[in-house]
Motif scaffolding. Sequence first.
Motif, PDB file in Angstrom:
ATOM      1  N   LEU A   1      13.437  14.020 -12.326  1.00 48.32           N
ATOM      2  CA  LEU A   1      14.319  12.975 -12.854  1.00 48.32           C
ATOM      3  C   LEU A   1      14.741  12.000 -11.753  1.00 48.32           C
ATOM      4  O   LEU A   1      14.749  10.784 -11.960  1.00 48.32           O
ATOM      5  N   GLU A   2      15.061  12.516 -10.582  1.00 43.39           N
ATOM      6  CA  GLU A   2      15.448  11.645  -9.474  1.00 43.39           C
ATOM      7  C   GLU A   2      14.299  10.738  -9.042  1.00 43.39           C
ATOM      8  O   GLU A   2      14.502   9.547  -8.785  1.00 43.39           O
ATOM      9  N   ILE A   3      13.098  11.283  -8.971  1.00 42.85           N
ATOM     10  CA  ILE A   3      11.936  10.492  -8.548  1.00 42.85           C
ATOM     11  C   ILE A   3      11.629   9.405  -9.576  1.00 42.85           C
ATOM     12  O   ILE A   3      11.362   8.259  -9.210  1.00 42.85           O
ATOM     13  N   LEU A   4      11.676   9.750 -10.853  1.00 43.34           N
ATOM     14  CA  LEU A   4      11.420   8.748 -11.881  1.00 43.34           C
ATOM     15  C   LEU A   4      12.436   7.615 -11.805  1.00 43.34           C
ATOM     16  O   LEU A   4      12.083   6.434 -11.892  1.00 43.34           O
ATOM     17  N   GLN A   5      13.696   7.962 -11.619  1.00 40.60           N
ATOM     18  CA  GLN A   5      14.731   6.940 -11.537  1.00 40.60           C
ATOM     19  C   GLN A   5      14.609   6.118 -10.264  1.00 40.60           C
ATOM     20  O   GLN A   5      14.868   4.915 -10.281  1.00 40.60           O
ATOM     21  N   LEU A   6      14.198   6.745  -9.179  1.00 43.44           N
ATOM     22  CA  LEU A   6      13.999   6.032  -7.921  1.00 43.44           C
ATOM     23  C   LEU A   6      12.981   4.908  -8.084  1.00 43.44           C
ATOM     24  O   LEU A   6      13.124   3.832  -7.518  1.00 43.44           O
ATOM     25  N   PHE A   7      11.971   5.133  -8.912  1.00 46.86           N
ATOM     26  CA  PHE A   7      10.940   4.130  -9.152  1.00 46.86           C
ATOM     27  C   PHE A   7      11.255   3.240 -10.350  1.00 46.86           C
ATOM     28  O   PHE A   7      10.409   2.468 -10.802  1.00 46.86           O
ATOM     29  N   GLY A   8      12.452   3.354 -10.885  1.00 44.89           N
ATOM     30  CA  GLY A   8      12.855   2.472 -11.978  1.00 44.89           C
ATOM     31  C   GLY A   8      12.312   2.868 -13.334  1.00 44.89           C
ATOM     32  O   GLY A   8      12.311   2.068 -14.263  1.00 44.89           O
ATOM     33  N   ASN A   9      11.847   4.098 -13.464  1.00 43.48           N
ATOM     34  CA  ASN A   9      11.326   4.583 -14.742  1.00 43.48           C
ATOM     35  C   ASN A   9      12.429   5.279 -15.535  1.00 43.48           C
ATOM     36  O   ASN A   9      12.312   6.441 -15.920  1.00 43.48           O
ATOM     37  N   ASP A  10      13.499   4.544 -15.772  1.00 47.48           N
ATOM     38  CA  ASP A  10      14.653   5.122 -16.452  1.00 47.48           C
ATOM     39  C   ASP A  10      14.327   5.551 -17.882  1.00 47.48           C
ATOM     40  O   ASP A  10      14.824   6.587 -18.341  1.00 47.48           O
ATOM     41  N   ASP A  11      13.509   4.785 -18.572  1.00 49.04           N
ATOM     42  CA  ASP A  11      13.144   5.150 -19.948  1.00 49.04           C
ATOM     43  C   ASP A  11      12.358   6.455 -19.968  1.00 49.04           C
ATOM     44  O   ASP A  11      12.578   7.316 -20.825  1.00 49.04           O
ATOM     45  N   LEU A  12      11.449   6.609 -19.020  1.00 49.07           N
ATOM     46  CA  LEU A  12      10.673   7.845 -18.936  1.00 49.07           C
ATOM     47  C   LEU A  12      11.572   9.005 -18.518  1.00 49.07           C
ATOM     48  O   LEU A  12      11.438  10.111 -19.038  1.00 49.07           O
ATOM     49  N   ALA A  13      12.489   8.766 -17.609  1.00 47.15           N
ATOM     50  CA  ALA A  13      13.440   9.807 -17.202  1.00 47.15           C
ATOM     51  C   ALA A  13      14.271  10.263 -18.400  1.00 47.15           C
ATOM     52  O   ALA A  13      14.554  11.458 -18.554  1.00 47.15           O
ATOM     53  N   PHE A  14      14.644   9.330 -19.263  1.00 44.46           N
ATOM     54  CA  PHE A  14      15.402   9.677 -20.460  1.00 44.46           C
ATOM     55  C   PHE A  14      14.582  10.574 -21.386  1.00 44.46           C
ATOM     56  O   PHE A  14      15.085  11.592 -21.885  1.00 44.46           O
TER      57      PHE A  14
ATOM     58  N   LYS B   1       0.831  -1.205   0.000  1.00 47.51           N
ATOM     59  CA  LYS B   1       0.000   0.000   0.000  1.00 47.51           C
ATOM     60  C   LYS B   1       0.867   1.256   0.000  1.00 47.51           C
ATOM     61  O   LYS B   1       0.590   2.215  -0.725  1.00 47.51           O
ATOM     62  N   LYS B   2       1.930   1.249   0.781  1.00 47.53           N
ATOM     63  CA  LYS B   2       2.833   2.403   0.848  1.00 47.53           C
ATOM     64  C   LYS B   2       3.498   2.628  -0.507  1.00 47.53           C
ATOM     65  O   LYS B   2       3.606   3.761  -0.978  1.00 47.53           O
ATOM     66  N   TYR B   3       3.945   1.559  -1.159  1.00 46.57           N
ATOM     67  CA  TYR B   3       4.561   1.684  -2.479  1.00 46.57           C
ATOM     68  C   TYR B   3       3.562   2.261  -3.486  1.00 46.57           C
ATOM     69  O   TYR B   3       3.912   3.140  -4.288  1.00 46.57           O
ATOM     70  N   GLN B   4       2.324   1.781  -3.447  1.00 46.93           N
ATOM     71  CA  GLN B   4       1.305   2.276  -4.373  1.00 46.93           C
ATOM     72  C   GLN B   4       1.027   3.759  -4.141  1.00 46.93           C
ATOM     73  O   GLN B   4       0.845   4.518  -5.094  1.00 46.93           O
ATOM     74  N   GLN B   5       1.005   4.184  -2.882  1.00 47.74           N
ATOM     75  CA  GLN B   5       0.796   5.599  -2.568  1.00 47.74           C
ATOM     76  C   GLN B   5       1.963   6.437  -3.089  1.00 47.74           C
ATOM     77  O   GLN B   5       1.761   7.500  -3.677  1.00 47.74           O
ATOM     78  N   ASP B   6       3.182   5.958  -2.868  1.00 45.93           N
ATOM     79  CA  ASP B   6       4.360   6.674  -3.342  1.00 45.93           C
ATOM     80  C   ASP B   6       4.391   6.724  -4.866  1.00 45.93           C
ATOM     81  O   ASP B   6       4.758   7.737  -5.457  1.00 45.93           O
ATOM     82  N   GLU B   7       3.998   5.625  -5.506  1.00 41.76           N
ATOM     83  CA  GLU B   7       3.943   5.583  -6.963  1.00 41.76           C
ATOM     84  C   GLU B   7       2.937   6.599  -7.490  1.00 41.76           C
ATOM     85  O   GLU B   7       3.190   7.288  -8.488  1.00 41.76           O
ATOM     86  N   LEU B   8       1.806   6.722  -6.824  1.00 41.65           N
ATOM     87  CA  LEU B   8       0.789   7.696  -7.222  1.00 41.65           C
ATOM     88  C   LEU B   8       1.357   9.112  -7.142  1.00 41.65           C
ATOM     89  O   LEU B   8       1.152   9.921  -8.047  1.00 41.65           O
ATOM     90  N   ILE B   9       2.092   9.398  -6.096  1.00 46.00           N
ATOM     91  CA  ILE B   9       2.708  10.723  -5.955  1.00 46.00           C
ATOM     92  C   ILE B   9       3.703  10.961  -7.091  1.00 46.00           C
ATOM     93  O   ILE B   9       3.742  12.043  -7.675  1.00 46.00           O
ATOM     94  N   MET B  10       4.496   9.942  -7.429  1.00 41.29           N
ATOM     95  CA  MET B  10       5.450  10.063  -8.520  1.00 41.29           C
ATOM     96  C   MET B  10       4.729  10.383  -9.835  1.00 41.29           C
ATOM     97  O   MET B  10       5.138  11.278 -10.575  1.00 41.29           O
ATOM     98  N   VAL B  11       3.643   9.687 -10.103  1.00 35.63           N
ATOM     99  CA  VAL B  11       2.882   9.916 -11.334  1.00 35.63           C
ATOM    100  C   VAL B  11       2.281  11.318 -11.330  1.00 35.63           C
ATOM    101  O   VAL B  11       2.318  12.028 -12.339  1.00 35.63           O
TER     102      VAL B  11
END
Length: 95
Positions: free
Chosen positions: A73-86, A12-22
Motif C-alpha cells: 500500500l505504501e509503495i502504490l501510494q508513493l507512486f501516486g497509484n491511490d486508486d489501485l491502493a484503494f 531511467k531511475k523512475y522507470q526502474q523503480d516503477e517496474l519494481i513497484m509493478v
Amino acid sequence: MNNENRDEYIIKKYQQDELIMVQLFVQWCMNYDRDPAELYQRAYPGQLLSPVLTEAIEQSDIEPLEVDHHTLLEILQLFGNDDLAFVVSEEIEKL
C-alpha cells in the motif's frame, strides 16, 4: 553531469523503480490468489493494461517473494497509484 544526462538518469531511475513497484503488486496478487489485471481494471476502468504490468504478470512465476499488505500500500501510494491502493485495501479486508 550535464542537464540532459541528469534528466535521462532521473527518467531511467523512475522507470526502474516503477517496474519494481509493478512487480511487487503482481507478486502480492499471486501470493493472495488475486488477479492483478482484474484489480488494475477495477482501479482504472477504461484504461488498457500497461505493457509493464503485462510483462510482470507473464514473469510472475520466476521468483516468489513475500510482500506484506502495508508495504504494498505504501509503495502504490508513493507512486501516486491511490486508486489501485484503494482496490488493494478492499481486497485486504476480504482476506
